[in-house]
Design a protein around this motif. Structure first.
Motif, mmCIF file in Angstrom:
data_model
loop_
_atom_site.group_PDB
_atom_site.id
_atom_site.type_symbol
_atom_site.label_atom_id
_atom_site.label_comp_id
_atom_site.label_asym_id
_atom_site.label_seq_id
_atom_site.Cartn_x
_atom_site.Cartn_y
_atom_site.Cartn_z
ATOM 1 N N ASP A 1 8.783 30.269 63.951
ATOM 2 C CA ASP A 1 10.439 29.889 63.521
ATOM 3 C C ASP A 1 11.079 31.435 64.112
ATOM 4 N N TYR A 2 12.345 31.293 63.418
ATOM 5 C CA TYR A 2 12.820 32.341 63.448
ATOM 6 C C TYR A 2 12.103 33.734 62.763
ATOM 7 N N GLN A 3 12.287 32.977 61.827
ATOM 8 C CA GLN A 3 11.307 34.701 60.683
ATOM 9 C C GLN A 3 9.766 34.985 61.147
ATOM 10 N N SER A 4 9.665 34.521 61.573
ATOM 11 C CA SER A 4 8.329 35.543 62.325
ATOM 12 C C SER A 4 8.636 36.389 63.554
ATOM 13 N N LEU A 5 9.796 35.958 63.905
ATOM 14 C CA LEU A 5 10.270 36.710 65.260
ATOM 15 C C LEU A 5 11.190 37.964 64.627
ATOM 16 N N LEU A 6 10.946 38.037 64.027
ATOM 17 C CA LEU A 6 12.138 38.990 63.203
ATOM 18 C C LEU A 6 11.613 40.505 63.037
ATOM 19 N N PRO A 7 10.190 40.415 63.405
ATOM 20 C CA PRO A 7 9.898 41.261 63.753
ATOM 21 C C PRO A 7 9.995 42.202 65.484
ATOM 22 N N LEU A 8 10.790 41.883 65.713
ATOM 23 C CA LEU A 8 11.331 41.828 67.070
ATOM 24 C C LEU A 8 11.842 43.797 67.108
ATOM 25 N N LEU A 9 12.105 43.445 65.993
ATOM 26 C CA LEU A 9 12.658 45.323 65.838
ATOM 27 C C LEU A 9 12.233 46.293 66.880
ATOM 28 N N LYS A 10 10.364 45.705 66.474
ATOM 29 C CA LYS A 10 9.477 47.070 66.650
ATOM 30 C C LYS A 10 9.653 47.602 68.128
ATOM 31 N N ALA A 11 10.049 45.962 68.800
ATOM 32 C CA ALA A 11 10.660 46.227 70.536
ATOM 33 C C ALA A 11 12.027 46.878 70.776
ATOM 34 N N SER A 12 12.620 47.086 69.399
ATOM 35 C CA SER A 12 13.734 47.048 70.087
ATOM 36 C C SER A 12 13.613 49.203 70.032
ATOM 37 N N VAL A 13 12.830 50.051 69.800
ATOM 38 C CA VAL A 13 12.933 51.485 69.728
ATOM 39 C C VAL A 13 12.522 51.630 71.513
ATOM 40 N N GLY A 14 13.183 53.111 71.339
ATOM 41 C CA GLY A 14 13.488 53.483 72.833
ATOM 42 C C GLY A 14 14.977 53.020 73.528
ATOM 43 N N GLY A 15 15.826 53.005 72.907
ATOM 44 C CA GLY A 15 16.905 52.941 73.775
ATOM 45 C C GLY A 15 16.967 51.341 73.639
ATOM 46 N N GLU A 16 18.722 50.998 74.577
ATOM 47 C CA GLU A 16 19.301 49.911 74.854
ATOM 48 C C GLU A 16 18.321 49.307 75.221
#
Length: 129
Positions: free
Chosen positions: A5-20
């Motif tokens: 579900d979408y709440q389980s995907l909120l850790p995409l924050l970690k995948a956002s490190v390192g620029g655009e």
């Protein structure tokens, strides 16, 4: 594995490190990390225009943006904000809707009568293998 579900995907924050980041690339990376089957990756919403997985990643991205943890940089691209980086310095066990309510901007938007919740708009919370 089922599409999370979408709440389980909120850790995409970690995948956002390192620029655009390009949204499409992050969706693919998360699918790989979660070891989603081709069937789960390609399962379409009833509209037939978008996959369940990409829809859920986009909802997660929207919620993180509403909380000021991500920002859109241009169409289809985003990056983590300083607030997001600060959060990752001492990461919580889970980043979900209840956690995001601690951010005033997110809480204000969610308390509006017109606030959409993907759980209310989705025919099911998960898609099974």
């Amino acid at each position: 594995m089922a599409v999370p579900d979408y709440q389980s995907l909120l850790p995409l924050l970690k995948a956002s490190v390192g620029g655009e980041k390009r949204s499409r690339d992050v969706i693919d990376d998360l699918a790989d990390i979660l070891k989603l089957s081709e069937e789960d990756r390609n399962a379409l919403l009833p509209s037939g225009k978008k996959t369940y997985f990409s829809d859920r990643v986009h909802w997660a991205k929207t919620y993180l943006r509403m909380a000021g943890l991500l920002e859109s940089t241009r169409r289809g691209y985003f990056r983590i904000t300083q607030r997001g980086l600060d959060l990752l310095a001492k990461p919580p066990a889970r980043i979900d809707k209840a956690f995001l309510m601690r951010f005033p901007e997110f809480k204000e938007l969610m308390e509006r009568p017109s606030a959409a919740d993907p759980e209310e708009n989705s025919p099911s919370a998960t898609v099974e293998d």
